[in-house]
Design a protein around this motif. Structure first.
Motif, PDB file in Angstrom:
ATOM      1  N   VAL A  80      -2.073  11.093   8.811  1.00 11.19           N
ATOM      2  CA  VAL A  80      -2.370  10.282   7.608  1.00 11.19           C
ATOM      3  C   VAL A  80      -3.910  10.418   7.454  1.00 11.19           C
ATOM      4  O   VAL A  80      -4.825  10.431   8.291  1.00 11.19           O
ATOM      5  CB  VAL A  80      -2.522   8.744   7.898  1.00 11.19           C
ATOM      6  CG1 VAL A  80      -2.772   7.885   6.585  1.00 11.19           C
ATOM      7  CG2 VAL A  80      -0.855   8.434   8.253  1.00 11.19           C
ATOM      8  N   PHE A  84      -6.959   7.711   2.380  1.00 10.83           N
ATOM      9  CA  PHE A  84      -5.670   7.970   1.854  1.00 10.83           C
ATOM     10  C   PHE A  84      -5.907   7.765   0.121  1.00 10.83           C
ATOM     11  O   PHE A  84      -6.560   7.028  -0.373  1.00 10.83           O
ATOM     12  CB  PHE A  84      -4.880   6.777   1.903  1.00 10.83           C
ATOM     13  CG  PHE A  84      -3.255   7.022   1.789  1.00 10.83           C
ATOM     14  CD1 PHE A  84      -2.584   8.174   2.577  1.00 10.83           C
ATOM     15  CD2 PHE A  84      -2.666   6.494   0.466  1.00 10.83           C
ATOM     16  CE1 PHE A  84      -1.514   8.327   2.600  1.00 10.83           C
ATOM     17  CE2 PHE A  84      -1.368   7.030   0.486  1.00 10.83           C
ATOM     18  CZ  PHE A  84      -0.478   7.680   1.377  1.00 10.83           C
ATOM     19  N   PRO A  86      -6.027   6.915  -3.428  1.00  9.59           N
ATOM     20  CA  PRO A  86      -5.851   5.596  -4.087  1.00  9.59           C
ATOM     21  C   PRO A  86      -4.576   5.466  -5.207  1.00  9.59           C
ATOM     22  O   PRO A  86      -3.739   4.546  -4.773  1.00  9.59           O
ATOM     23  CB  PRO A  86      -7.029   5.324  -4.754  1.00  9.59           C
ATOM     24  CG  PRO A  86      -8.018   6.068  -4.291  1.00  9.59           C
ATOM     25  CD  PRO A  86      -7.506   7.455  -3.767  1.00  9.59           C
ATOM     26  N   GLN A  89      -1.416   5.442  -2.601  1.00 10.46           N
ATOM     27  CA  GLN A  89      -1.313   4.267  -2.022  1.00 10.46           C
ATOM     28  C   GLN A  89      -0.826   3.121  -3.144  1.00 10.46           C
ATOM     29  O   GLN A  89       0.020   2.263  -2.625  1.00 10.46           O
ATOM     30  CB  GLN A  89      -2.560   3.762  -1.623  1.00 10.46           C
ATOM     31  CG  GLN A  89      -2.526   2.491  -0.866  1.00 10.46           C
ATOM     32  CD  GLN A  89      -1.714   2.426   0.488  1.00 10.46           C
ATOM     33  OE1 GLN A  89      -2.149   3.518   1.282  1.00 10.46           O
ATOM     34  NE2 GLN A  89      -0.698   1.526   0.510  1.00 10.46           N
ATOM     35  N   ASN A  90      -1.253   3.086  -4.333  1.00  5.84           N
ATOM     36  CA  ASN A  90      -0.717   2.385  -5.334  1.00  5.84           C
ATOM     37  C   ASN A  90       0.782   2.381  -5.581  1.00  5.84           C
ATOM     38  O   ASN A  90       1.408   1.329  -5.796  1.00  5.84           O
ATOM     39  CB  ASN A  90      -1.688   2.332  -6.595  1.00  5.84           C
ATOM     40  CG  ASN A  90      -1.267   1.358  -7.519  1.00  5.84           C
ATOM     41  OD1 ASN A  90      -1.386   0.226  -7.289  1.00  5.84           O
ATOM     42  ND2 ASN A  90      -0.984   2.044  -8.939  1.00  5.84           N
ATOM     43  N   LEU A  92       2.906   3.925  -3.502  1.00  3.51           N
ATOM     44  CA  LEU A  92       3.618   3.310  -2.466  1.00  3.51           C
ATOM     45  C   LEU A  92       3.704   1.980  -2.350  1.00  3.51           C
ATOM     46  O   LEU A  92       4.874   1.421  -2.318  1.00  3.51           O
ATOM     47  CB  LEU A  92       2.735   3.735  -1.115  1.00  3.51           C
ATOM     48  CG  LEU A  92       3.321   3.114   0.224  1.00  3.51           C
ATOM     49  CD1 LEU A  92       4.710   3.570   0.437  1.00  3.51           C
ATOM     50  CD2 LEU A  92       2.459   3.823   1.122  1.00  3.51           C
ATOM     51  N   ASP A  93       2.638   1.079  -2.673  1.00  2.10           N
ATOM     52  CA  ASP A  93       2.734  -0.331  -2.829  1.00  2.10           C
ATOM     53  C   ASP A  93       3.610  -0.781  -3.745  1.00  2.10           C
ATOM     54  O   ASP A  93       4.394  -1.836  -3.572  1.00  2.10           O
ATOM     55  CB  ASP A  93       1.292  -1.007  -2.856  1.00  2.10           C
ATOM     56  CG  ASP A  93       0.541  -0.538  -1.578  1.00  2.10           C
ATOM     57  OD1 ASP A  93       1.135  -0.249  -0.757  1.00  2.10           O
ATOM     58  OD2 ASP A  93      -0.600  -0.608  -1.957  1.00  2.10           O
ATOM     59  N   GLN A 177       6.503   5.119   3.599  1.00  3.45           N
ATOM     60  CA  GLN A 177       5.296   5.410   4.265  1.00  3.45           C
ATOM     61  C   GLN A 177       5.483   6.860   4.641  1.00  3.45           C
ATOM     62  O   GLN A 177       4.569   7.635   4.579  1.00  3.45           O
ATOM     63  CB  GLN A 177       4.794   4.452   5.475  1.00  3.45           C
ATOM     64  CG  GLN A 177       4.468   3.226   4.866  1.00  3.45           C
ATOM     65  CD  GLN A 177       4.133   2.214   5.939  1.00  3.45           C
ATOM     66  OE1 GLN A 177       4.852   2.402   7.168  1.00  3.45           O
ATOM     67  NE2 GLN A 177       2.989   1.335   6.083  1.00  3.45           N
ATOM     68  N   ALA A 180       5.034   9.057   1.866  1.00  2.00           N
ATOM     69  CA  ALA A 180       3.678   9.120   1.141  1.00  2.00           C
ATOM     70  C   ALA A 180       2.741   9.872   2.028  1.00  2.00           C
ATOM     71  O   ALA A 180       2.093  10.509   1.734  1.00  2.00           O
ATOM     72  CB  ALA A 180       3.403   7.871   0.763  1.00  2.00           C
ATOM     73  N   TYR A 181       3.074   9.653   3.186  1.00  2.00           N
ATOM     74  CA  TYR A 181       2.076  10.227   4.392  1.00  2.00           C
ATOM     75  C   TYR A 181       2.330  11.803   4.276  1.00  2.00           C
ATOM     76  O   TYR A 181       1.104  12.528   4.338  1.00  2.00           O
ATOM     77  CB  TYR A 181       2.270   9.705   5.783  1.00  2.00           C
ATOM     78  CG  TYR A 181       1.856   8.291   5.928  1.00  2.00           C
ATOM     79  CD1 TYR A 181       1.034   7.569   5.231  1.00  2.00           C
ATOM     80  CD2 TYR A 181       2.194   7.529   6.918  1.00  2.00           C
ATOM     81  CE1 TYR A 181       0.785   6.223   5.427  1.00  2.00           C
ATOM     82  CE2 TYR A 181       2.063   6.298   7.317  1.00  2.00           C
ATOM     83  CZ  TYR A 181       1.340   5.582   6.497  1.00  2.00           C
ATOM     84  OH  TYR A 181       1.135   4.326   6.934  1.00  2.00           O
TER      85      TYR A 181
END
Length: 268
Positions: A80, A84, A86, A89-90, A92-93, A177, A180-181
């Motif tokens: 990772v 990360f 942004p 990450q957004n 993914l969330d 995750q 995304a990673y």
């Protein structure tokens, strides 16, 4: 599965069990020790052995079968970036939230998740990717089994055969995750991630038994989970692989392998 491979797997199972019981002690006190001392001890030991088989037996055997079937076993962790992206990450969330809460009663498919994550990852500046420092993922989010074949990476985590409702949410987040990673570093990677259930403990179909949990879970059942032979036959490239694995457990039972551990189970 030829006789040599069966014997190799059977020996691995014996070694796995012996290692678990090597110098094994049950020292934590439970109030039921005063009523069922032997039974409580056995429950504690067997419960620990069941958990340990995931990493000491099921995981290495799946890699052995996959390697024989022409898969490359990727040993490196999915790392990772310390910074990360942004936007990734957004996204993914958002996907975790949408899959868990199903706004407008809509279930987000895994295919859509991958498309959305790839679209965001593709917009990442390549110079930023090259400049990232990569570290191990947070504890509990790593990949147990990482295979590669025909341009596709396959990511698996072997889980308990009887997950509870909360586990399905953890599985969902964990797999998203992984996607995304991995995409943070290689934005065009072709990925398939699944939770692997090594065997079906129920008299009926695992999916039928878990129907109520699966219905309310965030997972895309057609994509995210493989049970028993769905997983083992994929690894081996042959049919009914689990039945052959199960036969090795039966053989050890018939050979009274358990007698090796009588002193551990039935201490005075």
């Amino acid at each position: 599965m030829d006789d040599y491979l069966k014997e190799r797997i059977k020996e691995n199972l014996k070694i796995s069990i012996r290692r678990f019981f090597s110098n094994k002690k049950v020292t934590n006190y439970q109030v039921l020790d005063d009523i069922f001392p032997k039974e409580r001890r056995i429950r504690s030991l067997i419960g620990g052995l069941e958990t340990s088989l995931g990493t000491t037996f099921w995981e290495p055997i799946s890699k052995t079968l996959a390697e024989i079937n022409g898969f490359e076993i990727i040993q490196d962790k999915i790392l990772v970036p310390t910074e990360f992206p942004p936007a990734l990450q957004n996204e993914l969330d958002k996907l975790v939230y949408e899959r868990e809460n199903k706004p407008n009663n809509r279930r987000v498919s895994t295919e859509e998740c991958m498309e959305r994550l790839k679209n965001v990852a593709a917009k990442t500046n390549p110079q930023d990717i090259a400049a990232y420092i990569y570290i191990s993922p947070p504890s509990g989010t790593g990949v147990d089994i990482h295979l590669f074949k025909d341009g596709i990476e396959y990511l698996f985590d072997i889980k308990t055969a009887q997950p509870n409702q909360g586990d399905f949410q953890k599985f969902n987040k964990q797999m998203l995750q992984w996607y995304a990673y991995r995409l943070a570093k290689t934005t065009n990677a072709k990925l398939e991630a699944r939770i692997a259930i090594p065997f079906n403990p129920f008299a009926k179909s695992w999916y039928e038994q878990q129907k109520s949990k699966l219905f309310s879970s965030p997972l895309d059942i057609a994509q995210d989970i493989w049970v028993e032979n769905e997983f083992w036959d994929f690894c081996s490239g042959t049919e009914n692989t689990f039945e052959q694995l199960k036969a090795l457990f039966v053989e050890l039972g018939q050979e009274n392998f358990a007698a090796e551990f009588n002193d551990i189970f039935y201490q005075n």
